[in-house]
Write a protein that holds these residues in place. Structure first.
Motif, PDB file in Angstrom:
ATOM      1  N   LEU A   1       2.338  13.234   2.652  1.00  0.00           N
ATOM      2  CA  LEU A   1       3.337  12.360   2.025  1.00  0.00           C
ATOM      3  C   LEU A   1       2.705  11.041   1.571  1.00  0.00           C
ATOM      4  CD1 LEU A   1       6.379  12.942   4.426  1.00  0.00           C
ATOM      5  CD2 LEU A   1       5.832  14.094   2.276  1.00  0.00           C
ATOM      6  N   LEU A   2       1.785  10.506   2.373  1.00  0.00           N
ATOM      7  CA  LEU A   2       1.083   9.283   1.974  1.00  0.00           C
ATOM      8  C   LEU A   2       0.255   9.540   0.723  1.00  0.00           C
ATOM      9  CD1 LEU A   2      -0.090   8.018   5.489  1.00  0.00           C
ATOM     10  CD2 LEU A   2       1.655   6.962   4.042  1.00  0.00           C
ATOM     11  N   ASP A   3      -0.355  10.707   0.668  1.00  0.00           N
ATOM     12  CA  ASP A   3      -1.128  11.093  -0.505  1.00  0.00           C
ATOM     13  C   ASP A   3      -0.222  11.156  -1.736  1.00  0.00           C
ATOM     14  OD1 ASP A   3      -3.711  12.219  -1.629  1.00  0.00           O
ATOM     15  OD2 ASP A   3      -2.376  13.889  -2.063  1.00  0.00           O
ATOM     16  N   GLN A   4       0.974  11.702  -1.564  1.00  0.00           N
ATOM     17  CA  GLN A   4       1.943  11.773  -2.668  1.00  0.00           C
ATOM     18  C   GLN A   4       2.301  10.371  -3.150  1.00  0.00           C
ATOM     19  OE1 GLN A   4       5.355  14.113  -1.527  1.00  0.00           O
ATOM     20  NE2 GLN A   4       4.121  15.898  -0.989  1.00  0.00           N
ATOM     21  N   ALA A   5       2.486   9.448  -2.202  1.00  0.00           N
ATOM     22  CA  ALA A   5       2.855   8.077  -2.569  1.00  0.00           C
ATOM     23  C   ALA A   5       1.744   7.401  -3.372  1.00  0.00           C
ATOM     24  CB  ALA A   5       3.162   7.269  -1.305  1.00  0.00           C
ATOM     25  N   VAL A   6       0.497   7.601  -2.958  1.00  0.00           N
ATOM     26  CA  VAL A   6      -0.632   6.999  -3.669  1.00  0.00           C
ATOM     27  C   VAL A   6      -0.703   7.532  -5.100  1.00  0.00           C
ATOM     28  CG1 VAL A   6      -3.145   6.781  -3.764  1.00  0.00           C
ATOM     29  CG2 VAL A   6      -1.962   6.552  -1.580  1.00  0.00           C
TER      30      VAL A   6
ATOM     31  N   GLN B   1      -4.468  -5.608  -6.163  1.00  0.00           N
ATOM     32  CA  GLN B   1      -5.496  -6.406  -5.501  1.00  0.00           C
ATOM     33  C   GLN B   1      -6.145  -5.699  -4.319  1.00  0.00           C
ATOM     34  OE1 GLN B   1      -3.326 -10.019  -4.624  1.00  0.00           O
ATOM     35  NE2 GLN B   1      -3.961 -10.999  -6.527  1.00  0.00           N
ATOM     36  N   ILE B   2      -5.642  -4.510  -3.979  1.00  0.00           N
ATOM     37  CA  ILE B   2      -6.279  -3.728  -2.922  1.00  0.00           C
ATOM     38  C   ILE B   2      -6.684  -2.373  -3.497  1.00  0.00           C
ATOM     39  CG2 ILE B   2      -4.980  -4.842  -1.061  1.00  0.00           C
ATOM     40  CD1 ILE B   2      -3.243  -2.362  -0.903  1.00  0.00           C
ATOM     41  N   ILE B   3      -7.593  -1.699  -2.797  1.00  0.00           N
ATOM     42  CA  ILE B   3      -8.064  -0.382  -3.228  1.00  0.00           C
ATOM     43  C   ILE B   3      -7.282   0.674  -2.457  1.00  0.00           C
ATOM     44  CG2 ILE B   3     -10.059   1.144  -3.424  1.00  0.00           C
ATOM     45  CD1 ILE B   3     -11.810  -1.392  -3.347  1.00  0.00           C
ATOM     46  N   TRP B   4      -6.334   1.333  -3.132  1.00  0.00           N
ATOM     47  CA  TRP B   4      -5.528   2.390  -2.515  1.00  0.00           C
ATOM     48  C   TRP B   4      -6.379   3.652  -2.388  1.00  0.00           C
ATOM     49  CZ3 TRP B   4       0.342   2.630  -3.207  1.00  0.00           C
ATOM     50  CH2 TRP B   4       0.887   1.355  -3.403  1.00  0.00           C
ATOM     51  N   LEU B   5      -6.320   4.311  -1.240  1.00  0.00           N
ATOM     52  CA  LEU B   5      -7.078   5.535  -1.018  1.00  0.00           C
ATOM     53  C   LEU B   5      -6.135   6.715  -0.826  1.00  0.00           C
ATOM     54  CD1 LEU B   5      -9.760   4.211   1.505  1.00  0.00           C
ATOM     55  CD2 LEU B   5      -9.985   4.466  -0.972  1.00  0.00           C
TER      56      LEU B   5
ATOM     57  N   LEU C   1       9.977  -0.680  -7.047  1.00  0.00           N
ATOM     58  CA  LEU C   1      10.442  -0.210  -5.747  1.00  0.00           C
ATOM     59  C   LEU C   1      10.017  -1.147  -4.609  1.00  0.00           C
ATOM     60  CD1 LEU C   1       9.714   3.614  -6.110  1.00  0.00           C
ATOM     61  CD2 LEU C   1      11.963   2.573  -5.780  1.00  0.00           C
ATOM     62  N   LEU C   2       8.824  -1.724  -4.713  1.00  0.00           N
ATOM     63  CA  LEU C   2       8.306  -2.563  -3.625  1.00  0.00           C
ATOM     64  C   LEU C   2       8.705  -4.029  -3.736  1.00  0.00           C
ATOM     65  CD1 LEU C   2       4.678  -1.288  -2.897  1.00  0.00           C
ATOM     66  CD2 LEU C   2       6.867  -0.513  -1.990  1.00  0.00           C
ATOM     67  N   SER C   3       9.241  -4.424  -4.887  1.00  0.00           N
ATOM     68  CA  SER C   3       9.511  -5.849  -5.121  1.00  0.00           C
ATOM     69  C   SER C   3      10.490  -6.437  -4.101  1.00  0.00           C
ATOM     70  CB  SER C   3      10.032  -6.067  -6.539  1.00  0.00           C
ATOM     71  OG  SER C   3      11.256  -5.381  -6.739  1.00  0.00           O
ATOM     72  N   LYS C   4      11.488  -5.672  -3.699  1.00  0.00           N
ATOM     73  CA  LYS C   4      12.469  -6.189  -2.742  1.00  0.00           C
ATOM     74  C   LYS C   4      11.828  -6.447  -1.386  1.00  0.00           C
ATOM     75  CE  LYS C   4      16.984  -5.253  -0.659  1.00  0.00           C
ATOM     76  NZ  LYS C   4      18.136  -4.304  -0.581  1.00  0.00           N
ATOM     77  N   GLU C   5      11.030  -5.483  -0.909  1.00  0.00           N
ATOM     78  CA  GLU C   5      10.397  -5.642   0.403  1.00  0.00           C
ATOM     79  C   GLU C   5       9.343  -6.744   0.364  1.00  0.00           C
ATOM     80  OE1 GLU C   5      10.520  -4.233   4.248  1.00  0.00           O
ATOM     81  OE2 GLU C   5      10.483  -2.442   2.993  1.00  0.00           O
ATOM     82  N   LEU C   6       8.623  -6.851  -0.749  1.00  0.00           N
ATOM     83  CA  LEU C   6       7.597  -7.877  -0.878  1.00  0.00           C
ATOM     84  C   LEU C   6       8.182  -9.259  -1.163  1.00  0.00           C
ATOM     85  CD1 LEU C   6       4.949  -5.925  -3.021  1.00  0.00           C
ATOM     86  CD2 LEU C   6       4.795  -6.487  -0.594  1.00  0.00           C
TER      87      LEU C   6
ATOM     88  N   ASN D   1       0.823  -1.206   0.000  1.00  0.00           N
ATOM     89  CA  ASN D   1       0.000   0.000   0.000  1.00  0.00           C
ATOM     90  C   ASN D   1       0.859   1.259   0.000  1.00  0.00           C
ATOM     91  OD1 ASN D   1       0.918   0.337   2.642  1.00  0.00           O
ATOM     92  ND2 ASN D   1      -0.936  -0.505   3.562  1.00  0.00           N
ATOM     93  N   GLY D   2       0.205   2.407   0.193  1.00  0.00           N
ATOM     94  CA  GLY D   2       0.887   3.686   0.100  1.00  0.00           C
ATOM     95  C   GLY D   2       1.975   3.897   1.129  1.00  0.00           C
ATOM     96  N   GLU D   3       1.808   3.355   2.328  1.00  0.00           N
ATOM     97  CA  GLU D   3       2.838   3.554   3.344  1.00  0.00           C
ATOM     98  C   GLU D   3       4.131   2.842   2.972  1.00  0.00           C
ATOM     99  OE1 GLU D   3       2.663   4.261   7.851  1.00  0.00           O
ATOM    100  OE2 GLU D   3       2.550   2.078   7.634  1.00  0.00           O
ATOM    101  N   LEU D   4       4.016   1.628   2.450  1.00  0.00           N
ATOM    102  CA  LEU D   4       5.219   0.897   2.049  1.00  0.00           C
ATOM    103  C   LEU D   4       5.914   1.621   0.899  1.00  0.00           C
ATOM    104  CD1 LEU D   4       6.607  -1.731   2.987  1.00  0.00           C
ATOM    105  CD2 LEU D   4       5.582  -2.869   1.028  1.00  0.00           C
TER     106      LEU D   4
END
Length: 353
Positions: A259-264, A295-299, A277-282, A60-63
């Protein structure tokens, strides 16, 4: 023409002052700090030496904000400490002990935390869970529907969104774990994957990225949280902040929302780069990461109002938490559920006026 010495001295002084002022303005215009945002310019004033964020590996946006280093860029003189947790239950424990300032929890652990009076409030709804959580079973188990779970061993993380969804799925199918001899085991995600590899379990209701690993290792999806949401079993993930931190640093909470809004919005405009960017953490490939992110609804920040509510009117999130609390009482996970007003008061609605 001769010049009066006093006037000459005055002219020289004025010229020197003008030169000094021009030099200062020139240095300010070329300095990187002069282009800093208002938030970054105030990063050394009225901010803590450290901001502690209890995060979970959820797509999600925080990650993504973590991967983009948005907090670090805005607060270069503050230590940003990202602390990884496996479940909302553990985040609740950390928040209760005061060892984190921000955290991420799902609706069931968040409901439990608010009902028990843990010292936090909800400041942001990150996402509504869809296909990112699901019941995955081994193809060799012979399970093809929920009714085939009788006599089987299913793992999940207790007091999590997945646990709530699993119990909801059984209820919609008219199944009772005790009467139908369905063994539900409490495991953290990494333990679920290990038990799956050892053939100790027949299936698991779990979130990403563990879900994708089980599917890749011969798993089949039986039901998703998106399907259950259509039947009234709604789950979501939201951000919580310690009350003491929110009272002392309200401007940081507001800036973090920005900042979370910027990420979304970065994700919406750059999905492939975000997945990279998220592939390493995931611990997934970029392609698999993008699939889980979808698969999730980002807000974003503009979509928070209906969930946080208006003056005198509870938001959708308070109602979902109340419904979740009532259901947790039937499962004996809570002795009693507070009224909807208690859940509404736990939402920092003033941030979205």
């Amino acid at each position: 023409m001769s010049v009066n010495p006093n006037i000459k001295w005055l002219l020289i002084s004025l010229f020197a002052a003008m030169l000094t002022l021009a030099t200062a303005c020139s240095n300010q215009a070329t300095s990187p700090e002069s282009h800093a945002s208002p938030e970054r310019s105030s990063a050394t004033a009225d901010t803590p030496k450290e901001i502690r964020i209890g995060y979970q590996v959820s797509p999600n946006g925080e990650l993504l904000a973590k991967a983009l280093g948005l907090l670090e860029k805005n607060y270069p003189h503050t230590k940003i400490n990202w602390l990884k947790f496996d479940s909302g239950r553990d985040v609740n424990t950390a928040m209760a002990s005061g060892s984190i300032d921000f955290g991420l929890v799902g609706t069931p652990p968040g409901t439990i935390g608010i009902a028990k009076g843990l010292p936090y409030q909800v400041y942001y709804l990150h996402d509504v869970i869809g296909e990112s959580e699901a019941l995955i079973v081994k193809k060799s188990s012979g399970i093809q529907s929920l009714h085939d779970l009788k006599g089987k061993k299913i793992a999940t993380t207790f007091s999590s969104t997945s646990h709530f969804s699993l119990l909801g799925a059984l209820k919609t199918a008219g199944l009772d774990p005790e009467q139908d001899q369905i063994t539900i085991l409490d495991m953290q995600p990494q333990d679920i994957y290990a038990a799956w590899k050892r053939n100790d379990i027949d299936g698991a209701y779990i979130w990403q990225p563990t879900q994708a690993k089980l599917v890749s290792d011969g798993g089949t999806v039986i039901v998703t949280s998106k399907e259950l949401a259509d039947k009234g079993v709604v789950t979501a993930e939201f951000g919580i902040v310690h009350k003491d931190f929110a009272r002392k640093y309200p401007h940081i909470v507001k800036n973090y929302i920005t900042l979370l809004d910027q990420a979304v919005h970065y994700y919406r405009e750059n999905p492939e780069q975000s997945a990279q960017l998220l592939s390493k953490e995931l611990e997934l490939s970029p392609e698999e990461s993008l699939q889980t992110m979808q698969q999730i609804i980002w807000l974003d920040a503009s979509e928070q109002n209906p969930y946080f509510g208006q003056s005198g009117q509870p938001g959708q999130l308070a109602k979902v938490l109340k419904d979740t609390g009532d259901y947790l009482v039937t499962q004996k996970a809570l002795p009693a559920a507070p009224d909807v007003t208690t859940f509404q008061q736990a939402l920092l609605r003033d941030l979205y006026k």
